[in-house]
Design an enzyme around this catalytic site. Sequence first.
Site, PDB file in Angstrom:
ATOM      1  N   CYS A  12       0.860  -1.187   0.000  1.00 48.63           N
ATOM      2  CA  CYS A  12       0.000   0.000   0.000  1.00 48.63           C
ATOM      3  C   CYS A  12       0.897   1.238   0.000  1.00 48.63           C
ATOM      4  O   CYS A  12       2.118   1.140   0.152  1.00 48.63           O
ATOM      5  CB  CYS A  12      -0.909   0.001   1.235  1.00 48.63           C
ATOM      6  SG  CYS A  12       0.021   0.078   2.798  1.00 48.63           S
ATOM      7  N   HIS A  41       5.924  -5.143   8.617  1.00 48.94           N
ATOM      8  CA  HIS A  41       5.990  -6.531   9.055  1.00 48.94           C
ATOM      9  C   HIS A  41       6.194  -7.483   7.874  1.00 48.94           C
ATOM     10  O   HIS A  41       5.267  -8.131   7.414  1.00 48.94           O
ATOM     11  CB  HIS A  41       4.723  -6.886   9.841  1.00 48.94           C
ATOM     12  CG  HIS A  41       4.716  -6.321  11.218  1.00 48.94           C
ATOM     13  ND1 HIS A  41       3.560  -6.138  11.948  1.00 48.94           N
ATOM     14  CD2 HIS A  41       5.725  -5.893  12.010  1.00 48.94           C
ATOM     15  CE1 HIS A  41       3.872  -5.624  13.123  1.00 48.94           C
ATOM     16  NE2 HIS A  41       5.179  -5.473  13.183  1.00 48.94           N
ATOM     17  N   HIS A  74       4.167   1.886  11.688  1.00 47.50           N
ATOM     18  CA  HIS A  74       3.088   1.640  12.655  1.00 47.50           C
ATOM     19  C   HIS A  74       2.865   2.815  13.607  1.00 47.50           C
ATOM     20  O   HIS A  74       1.820   2.895  14.258  1.00 47.50           O
ATOM     21  CB  HIS A  74       3.406   0.399  13.485  1.00 47.50           C
ATOM     22  CG  HIS A  74       3.783  -0.787  12.651  1.00 47.50           C
ATOM     23  ND1 HIS A  74       5.096  -1.135  12.394  1.00 47.50           N
ATOM     24  CD2 HIS A  74       3.028  -1.689  11.991  1.00 47.50           C
ATOM     25  CE1 HIS A  74       5.126  -2.207  11.620  1.00 47.50           C
ATOM     26  NE2 HIS A  74       3.888  -2.558  11.355  1.00 47.50           N
ATOM     27  N   CYS A  96       2.706   5.840   8.901  1.00 38.57           N
ATOM     28  CA  CYS A  96       1.743   5.982   7.806  1.00 38.57           C
ATOM     29  C   CYS A  96       0.846   7.185   8.069  1.00 38.57           C
ATOM     30  O   CYS A  96       0.337   7.351   9.184  1.00 38.57           O
ATOM     31  CB  CYS A  96       0.895   4.717   7.692  1.00 38.57           C
ATOM     32  SG  CYS A  96      -0.441   4.855   6.482  1.00 38.57           S
ATOM     33  N   GLU A 126       0.909  -0.663  16.264  1.00 38.64           N
ATOM     34  CA  GLU A 126       0.088   0.510  15.954  1.00 38.64           C
ATOM     35  C   GLU A 126      -0.807   0.880  17.133  1.00 38.64           C
ATOM     36  O   GLU A 126      -0.982   2.069  17.451  1.00 38.64           O
ATOM     37  CB  GLU A 126      -0.773   0.258  14.713  1.00 38.64           C
ATOM     38  CG  GLU A 126      -1.613   1.480  14.336  1.00 38.64           C
ATOM     39  CD  GLU A 126      -2.597   1.206  13.221  1.00 38.64           C
ATOM     40  OE1 GLU A 126      -3.688   1.831  13.238  1.00 38.64           O
ATOM     41  OE2 GLU A 126      -2.298   0.394  12.329  1.00 38.64           O
ATOM     42  N   THR A 164      -5.803   0.854  11.907  1.00 37.84           N
ATOM     43  CA  THR A 164      -5.973   0.990  10.451  1.00 37.84           C
ATOM     44  C   THR A 164      -5.971  -0.336   9.715  1.00 37.84           C
ATOM     45  O   THR A 164      -6.472  -0.432   8.601  1.00 37.84           O
ATOM     46  CB  THR A 164      -4.874   1.883   9.835  1.00 37.84           C
ATOM     47  OG1 THR A 164      -3.602   1.254  10.027  1.00 37.84           O
ATOM     48  CG2 THR A 164      -4.877   3.272  10.437  1.00 37.84           C
ATOM     49  N   SER A 223      -0.694  -8.282  10.741  1.00 37.30           N
ATOM     50  CA  SER A 223      -2.117  -8.322  11.092  1.00 37.30           C
ATOM     51  C   SER A 223      -2.999  -8.398   9.853  1.00 37.30           C
ATOM     52  O   SER A 223      -3.930  -9.206   9.778  1.00 37.30           O
ATOM     53  CB  SER A 223      -2.472  -7.077  11.918  1.00 37.30           C
ATOM     54  OG  SER A 223      -3.855  -6.997  12.163  1.00 37.30           O
ATOM     55  N   ASN A 224      -2.712  -7.563   8.862  1.00 38.54           N
ATOM     56  CA  ASN A 224      -3.592  -7.525   7.688  1.00 38.54           C
ATOM     57  C   ASN A 224      -3.471  -8.795   6.851  1.00 38.54           C
ATOM     58  O   ASN A 224      -4.442  -9.257   6.255  1.00 38.54           O
ATOM     59  CB  ASN A 224      -3.349  -6.254   6.861  1.00 38.54           C
ATOM     60  CG  ASN A 224      -2.038  -6.259   6.113  1.00 38.54           C
ATOM     61  OD1 ASN A 224      -1.948  -6.793   5.019  1.00 38.54           O
ATOM     62  ND2 ASN A 224      -0.997  -5.670   6.705  1.00 38.54           N
ATOM     63  N   SER A 266       2.096  -5.398   3.363  1.00 31.29           N
ATOM     64  CA  SER A 266       3.544  -5.240   3.549  1.00 31.29           C
ATOM     65  C   SER A 266       4.355  -6.272   2.776  1.00 31.29           C
ATOM     66  O   SER A 266       5.558  -6.398   2.986  1.00 31.29           O
ATOM     67  CB  SER A 266       3.886  -5.320   5.049  1.00 31.29           C
ATOM     68  OG  SER A 266       3.303  -6.462   5.641  1.00 31.29           O
TER      69      SER A 266
END
Length: 319
Positions: A12, A41, A74, A96, A126, A164, A223-224, A266
């Site tokens: 992103c 990450h 983060h 970010c 984060e 986020t 996490s994402n 990431s």
Amino acid sequence: MKILLAQPRGFCAGVVRAIEIVERALEKYGPPVYVRHEIVHNKYVVESLKAKGAVFVEDLHEVPANAITVFSAHGVAKSVEEEAAARGLPVLNATCPLVTKVHNQGKRYVSKGRKLVLIGHEGHPEVVGTMGQVPGPVILVQSVEDVAALNLPSDEPMAYITQTTLSVDDTRDIIAALEDRFSDLEGPDTRDICYATQNRQSSVRDLSKLVDVILVVGATNSSNSNRLREIGTEVGVPSYLIADGSQLNPEWLKDAKTVGITAGASAPEVLVDDVIDALRRIGPVTVSVLPGREENIEFRLPAELTQRQPRLSPAMQER
């Protein structure tokens, strides 16, 4: 075997910016450049930057005096910023901009006298940074059950913000529970939730309707990326999180005619290519990209990295 690539996937704008900050700092100031926590990450990204001269630390006391220091994407607590300032460390902030926006929202709600709820995962960098940025207590909520357990009157002026890497879908039930529980509640517009998280989750849902197996390229501590795998599993498609092609298990592909691939925010595209190459070693494949949202967002770099260095005078050059 048919391979379908989710669109969008991978990096992103916030991750691109963070990595570029480290790379430009290495070019401008030379190694070593110290980075507090993993810049993003992903082990491949971290190891690549280490090879160029980045040094990753978990605490500022590991950073030598006057060394160029980068805060990860983060974000960090206010106390970390203050410690760096007290030591006179030259800092480049790679937080970010969407995380910074969440920090500012939280500060604004608290300044209006509202009690603040943060929807997020305990211990995530984060979340730690956000809770440390807001002047005043922040109540961490991870589930609908946590909302029910809040020992506050129903007319208490409340507000909420979200991590986020959680999407609209991830937070919907918790926000609904807060709205049912409190009569005076404020929160950010859903448009303020990270575009990249939402887009990648929407694309994996679209992907899941067309494939037999989903491979999510990403790190186990992302996490994402974990959430993308969970979504595939939730809708009934066998889904696996892998760092690269070396972790591909051919057993996962038994009877699979179509394999879907996506990547966390990431994870670089080179790792997606590596997984495709691993699939090719198993047998012939065709690769196509699923139609999806095009992302054209770019975040500006810190001014220190975009300004040209002034020319040194002959006297200074001699020194």
